[in-house]
Scaffold this active site. Sequence first.
Site: not given
Ligand code: CTP
Length: 155
Positions: A54, A52
Amino acid sequence: MARRRGDGQRRILTYGTYDLFHLGHVRLLARARALGDMLIVGLSTDEFNAVKGKTCVMPFEQRRVMLEACRHVDLVIPETCWEQKQSDVVDHGVDTFVMGDDWAGKFDGLKALCDVVYLPRTPDISTTELKRRIVTYRQLYLSSSEPDAILQATA
Ligand code: CTP
């Protein structure tokens, strides 16, 4: 779908990376768990994250332990590829598939097998945002003539 198995349990399934476990994650997991009786989390492996594009601060095993310690989570399974969702839904007897609304519409194909719910994200927090804050903090720390004071000020 779990009701078809006759145990009466509603099973919820969600996926994610869950690096630097934070408030947005907890809120997503709490709301997902409240939709049923059992929450399964498909946790992206380090190898899948590489696919991905990441890079995680915390390796898979540490992210798994953090998730398993969360009271909203009943089971953590590895997410190793995009394609496994359909078979996970079937194999685990999932009733409801849940993701944050940053994924809205992306998994509607699963609606043939189970309910699909996109929950609103918690504003102003993400793993990326936490990384950004740490980098900003590091710059402040490195440029300070009194770095120990910076550490204590933010402790
Ligand atoms: N999620 C959420 N609210 C946030 C951050 C994440 O509801 N503020 C949710 C995402 O939509 C997903 C789950 O938590 O369903 C896991 O998200 P993940 O991708 O691990 O977290 P992120 O914090 O969004 O990571 P990144 O910034 O690396 O995209």
